[in-house]
Design a protein around this motif. Structure first.
Motif, PDB file in Angstrom:
ATOM      1  N   VAL A  94      45.019  48.039  19.741  1.00 55.09           N
ATOM      2  CA  VAL A  94      46.118  47.086  19.832  1.00 55.09           C
ATOM      3  C   VAL A  94      45.558  45.725  20.191  1.00 55.09           C
ATOM      4  CG1 VAL A  94      48.260  46.510  21.019  1.00 55.09           C
ATOM      5  CG2 VAL A  94      47.730  48.903  20.515  1.00 55.09           C
ATOM      6  N   LEU A  95      45.785  44.747  19.315  1.00 51.15           N
ATOM      7  CA  LEU A  95      45.336  43.393  19.603  1.00 51.15           C
ATOM      8  C   LEU A  95      46.307  42.726  20.572  1.00 51.15           C
ATOM      9  CD1 LEU A  95      44.326  42.155  16.043  1.00 51.15           C
ATOM     10  CD2 LEU A  95      43.004  43.471  17.681  1.00 51.15           C
ATOM     11  N   SER A  96      45.798  41.727  21.265  1.00 48.40           N
ATOM     12  CA  SER A  96      46.656  40.961  22.157  1.00 48.40           C
ATOM     13  C   SER A  96      47.776  40.299  21.369  1.00 48.40           C
ATOM     14  CB  SER A  96      45.815  39.875  22.850  1.00 48.40           C
ATOM     15  OG  SER A  96      46.635  38.880  23.401  1.00 48.40           O
ATOM     16  N   ASN A  97      48.936  40.132  22.011  1.00 46.89           N
ATOM     17  CA  ASN A  97      50.043  39.453  21.355  1.00 46.89           C
ATOM     18  C   ASN A  97      49.687  38.030  20.969  1.00 46.89           C
ATOM     19  OD1 ASN A  97      51.791  41.620  21.497  1.00 46.89           O
ATOM     20  ND2 ASN A  97      52.572  41.064  23.512  1.00 46.89           N
ATOM     21  N   THR A  98      48.717  37.433  21.674  1.00 51.43           N
ATOM     22  CA  THR A  98      48.334  36.064  21.340  1.00 51.43           C
ATOM     23  C   THR A  98      47.783  35.966  19.935  1.00 51.43           C
ATOM     24  OG1 THR A  98      46.094  36.358  22.225  1.00 51.43           O
ATOM     25  CG2 THR A  98      47.767  35.531  23.738  1.00 51.43           C
ATOM     26  N   ALA A  99      47.316  37.088  19.367  1.00 49.34           N
ATOM     27  CA  ALA A  99      46.717  37.053  18.035  1.00 49.34           C
ATOM     28  C   ALA A  99      47.727  36.731  16.962  1.00 49.34           C
ATOM     29  CB  ALA A  99      46.056  38.393  17.733  1.00 49.34           C
ATOM     30  N   LYS A 100      49.005  36.909  17.231  1.00 51.41           N
ATOM     31  CA  LYS A 100      50.005  36.708  16.202  1.00 51.41           C
ATOM     32  C   LYS A 100      50.960  35.560  16.503  1.00 51.41           C
ATOM     33  CE  LYS A 100      48.282  39.780  13.669  1.00 51.41           C
ATOM     34  NZ  LYS A 100      47.526  39.326  12.501  1.00 51.41           N
ATOM     35  N   LEU A 101      50.765  34.869  17.611  1.00 53.08           N
ATOM     36  CA  LEU A 101      51.651  33.765  17.934  1.00 53.08           C
ATOM     37  C   LEU A 101      51.349  32.557  17.050  1.00 53.08           C
ATOM     38  CD1 LEU A 101      51.673  33.803  21.842  1.00 53.08           C
ATOM     39  CD2 LEU A 101      53.423  34.655  20.300  1.00 53.08           C
ATOM     40  N   VAL A 102      52.388  31.868  16.624  1.00 51.89           N
ATOM     41  CA  VAL A 102      52.204  30.611  15.900  1.00 51.89           C
ATOM     42  C   VAL A 102      51.860  29.536  16.917  1.00 51.89           C
ATOM     43  CG1 VAL A 102      53.318  28.871  14.474  1.00 51.89           C
ATOM     44  CG2 VAL A 102      53.818  31.283  14.108  1.00 51.89           C
ATOM     45  N   MET A 103      50.778  28.813  16.670  1.00 51.28           N
ATOM     46  CA  MET A 103      50.361  27.799  17.621  1.00 51.28           C
ATOM     47  C   MET A 103      51.278  26.586  17.551  1.00 51.28           C
ATOM     48  SD  MET A 103      46.283  27.720  17.092  1.00 51.28           S
ATOM     49  CE  MET A 103      45.459  29.243  16.704  1.00 51.28           C
ATOM     50  N   PHE A 148      45.223  47.805  11.635  1.00 47.35           N
ATOM     51  CA  PHE A 148      44.207  47.463  12.628  1.00 47.35           C
ATOM     52  C   PHE A 148      44.383  46.037  13.141  1.00 47.35           C
ATOM     53  CE2 PHE A 148      40.070  45.670  13.804  1.00 47.35           C
ATOM     54  CZ  PHE A 148      39.732  46.526  14.843  1.00 47.35           C
ATOM     55  N   TRP A 149      44.669  45.106  12.223  1.00 47.45           N
ATOM     56  CA  TRP A 149      44.821  43.703  12.618  1.00 47.45           C
ATOM     57  C   TRP A 149      46.237  43.381  13.071  1.00 47.45           C
ATOM     58  CZ3 TRP A 149      40.385  41.624  13.597  1.00 47.45           C
ATOM     59  CH2 TRP A 149      39.249  42.004  12.864  1.00 47.45           C
ATOM     60  N   GLN A 150      47.065  44.428  13.248  1.00 47.45           N
ATOM     61  CA  GLN A 150      48.409  44.283  13.810  1.00 47.45           C
ATOM     62  C   GLN A 150      49.306  43.363  12.987  1.00 47.45           C
ATOM     63  OE1 GLN A 150      49.674  45.959  16.964  1.00 47.45           O
ATOM     64  NE2 GLN A 150      48.139  47.156  15.903  1.00 47.45           N
ATOM     65  N   GLU A 151      49.217  43.493  11.674  1.00 47.35           N
ATOM     66  CA  GLU A 151      50.116  42.759  10.795  1.00 47.35           C
ATOM     67  C   GLU A 151      51.536  43.326  10.955  1.00 47.35           C
ATOM     68  OE1 GLU A 151      50.598  39.697   7.899  1.00 47.35           O
ATOM     69  OE2 GLU A 151      48.827  40.302   9.044  1.00 47.35           O
ATOM     70  N   PRO A 152      52.542  42.465  11.074  1.00 48.34           N
ATOM     71  CA  PRO A 152      53.914  42.952  11.263  1.00 48.34           C
ATOM     72  C   PRO A 152      54.363  43.883  10.147  1.00 48.34           C
ATOM     73  CG  PRO A 152      53.780  40.598  11.726  1.00 48.34           C
ATOM     74  CD  PRO A 152      52.456  40.994  11.159  1.00 48.34           C
ATOM     75  N   ALA A 153      55.252  44.800  10.479  1.00 48.53           N
ATOM     76  CA  ALA A 153      55.709  45.803   9.513  1.00 48.53           C
ATOM     77  C   ALA A 153      56.379  45.169   8.304  1.00 48.53           C
ATOM     78  CB  ALA A 153      56.667  46.770  10.198  1.00 48.53           C
ATOM     79  N   GLY A 154      57.050  44.046   8.499  1.00 55.04           N
ATOM     80  CA  GLY A 154      57.761  43.412   7.398  1.00 55.04           C
ATOM     81  C   GLY A 154      56.972  42.370   6.640  1.00 55.04           C
ATOM     82  N   SER A 155      55.696  42.263   6.921  1.00 58.34           N
ATOM     83  CA  SER A 155      54.866  41.243   6.285  1.00 58.34           C
ATOM     84  C   SER A 155      54.751  41.461   4.772  1.00 58.34           C
ATOM     85  CB  SER A 155      53.462  41.262   6.900  1.00 58.34           C
ATOM     86  OG  SER A 155      52.575  40.463   6.145  1.00 58.34           O
TER      87      SER A 155
END
Length: 344
Positions: A5-14, A117-124
């Motif tokens: 599980v990657l950190s949630n920061t990996a998917k936040l929009v900057m 693995f890279w925690q791409e959202p299910a709806g991507s």
């Protein structure tokens, strides 16, 4: 089947524009990856995995998933996921097979394993597009906007053009060149037409800096290994679109080669395109191929890339650096944003 599980920061929009974007490729999951220590000390705003992030090379999806887990178990990788947002594209070895293209029979299953693995959202859209996992990201706002465009050079790639075994061993290998030649098939492509239509739309979106994150080298004319040069129509089409739509601020980063270098291309363009190839995080290749667009020397030591922008300057300064296992600069190219932004 479980995944790191990657950190949630990996998917936040900057919300803030990144000032330091790190990148790399070609890390073998069964080797130590001590260069992660230097990468983690950088405290980058973003890390881009450019492909060959593992060496899967299998038709067994259980084996492929296990190899991702070996990467995920490494302490340096775990630290990276907690400190730094991450985005990723695949190349051939994590796609599933050396130098594979559209013929690879397990690409749909491989896609889901990779994106899990890279925690791409299910709806991507990356999970369901019929022609690959290409994507883009937009960071920052206004005059400090950075777009990262990540084409998929595997899913749709047509057949490679091979030389004979005799020619390879008697000519190519002696010149540190690989077994491939530019395709002579009309409309042969790595991207496919649907992805090309998508890419053109991405290029015209407003952004001050546009990073094309390519799993394969784009600017070198010919190495004999996999690269954009093997599909000259694709390469020419990209250059044509940059001119046609007057796209400012294009910078290219790439991986794959197992050596690092800087290339610059100016032919029939209105500003110089610069590419930094960073490879590999673990892998090395001593027989470096010739490249007439190379700026300075190359390195075949392990390395990672650093694209930093000084936004405080009236004319922001972009620094492309290739760094070694201790984080020291091996080679560097600096240029102003205005020098790659000729269009009004």
């Amino acid at each position: 089947m479980s995944f790191t599980v990657l950190s949630n920061t990996a998917k936040l929009v900057m919300q803030n524009t990144p000032q330091k974007i790190l990148f790399g490729s070609c890390g073998h999951q069964d080797k130590d990856i001590p260069i992660f220590d230097a990468i983690n000390k950088e405290e980058g705003d973003l890390f881009i995995f450019l492909g060959d992030n593992i060496y899967g090379d299998t038709n067994d999806m259980t084996v492929l998933a296990d190899k991702y887990q070996r990467l995920g178990a490494k302490s340096g990788f775990k630290t990276l996921t907690t400190k730094t947002p991450i985005i990723a594209m695949w190349d051939d070895h994590d796609y599933g097979q050396n130098d594979a293209g559209k013929e690879y029979p397990h690409k749909e299953a491989s896609r889901q394993i990779m994106l899990d693995f890279w925690q791409e959202p299910a709806g991507s859209k990356r999970r369901t597009r019929p022609d690959g996992i290409y994507t883009s990201y937009m960071y920052g706002a206004g005059d400090q906007t950075i777009q990262v465009i990540m084409p998929d050079l595997r899913w749709n790639r047509d057949a490679l053009n091979h030389v004979s075994e005799l020619e390879y061993f008697t000519k190519r290998k002696l010149a540190n060149q690989g077994p491939y030649s530019p395709s002579t098939v009309k409309n042969a492509s790595m991207l496919g037409e649907t992805q090309w239509q998508w890419l053109e739309k991405e290029l015209i979106k407003p952004a001050k800096i546009k990073i094309i994150a390519s799993s394969l080298q784009l600017l070198p004319d010919f190495t004999g290994w996999e690269s954009w040069a093997n599909f000259p129509n694709d390469r020419a089409r990209l250059f044509t679109l940059i001119k046609k739509h007057k796209v400012n601020g294009v910078i290219i980063i790439s991986g794959d080669t197992h050596w690092g270098e800087i290339s610059q291309y100016t032919e029939q363009l209105d500003y110089p395109l610069t590419e930094m190839t960073s490879s590999g995080l673990t892998e090395k290749w001593k027989d470096v191929s010739p490249n007439k667009h190379r700026v300075g020397d190359y390195t075949h030591e392990v390395n990672y890339g650093d694209l930093s922008i000084d936004w405080l300057k009236a004319d922001p300064v972009i620094s492309l650096s290739l760094k070694g296992i201790e984080g020291k600069v091996i080679m560097q190219s600096q240029f102003s944003l205005s020098s790659i932004s000729p269009y009004k």
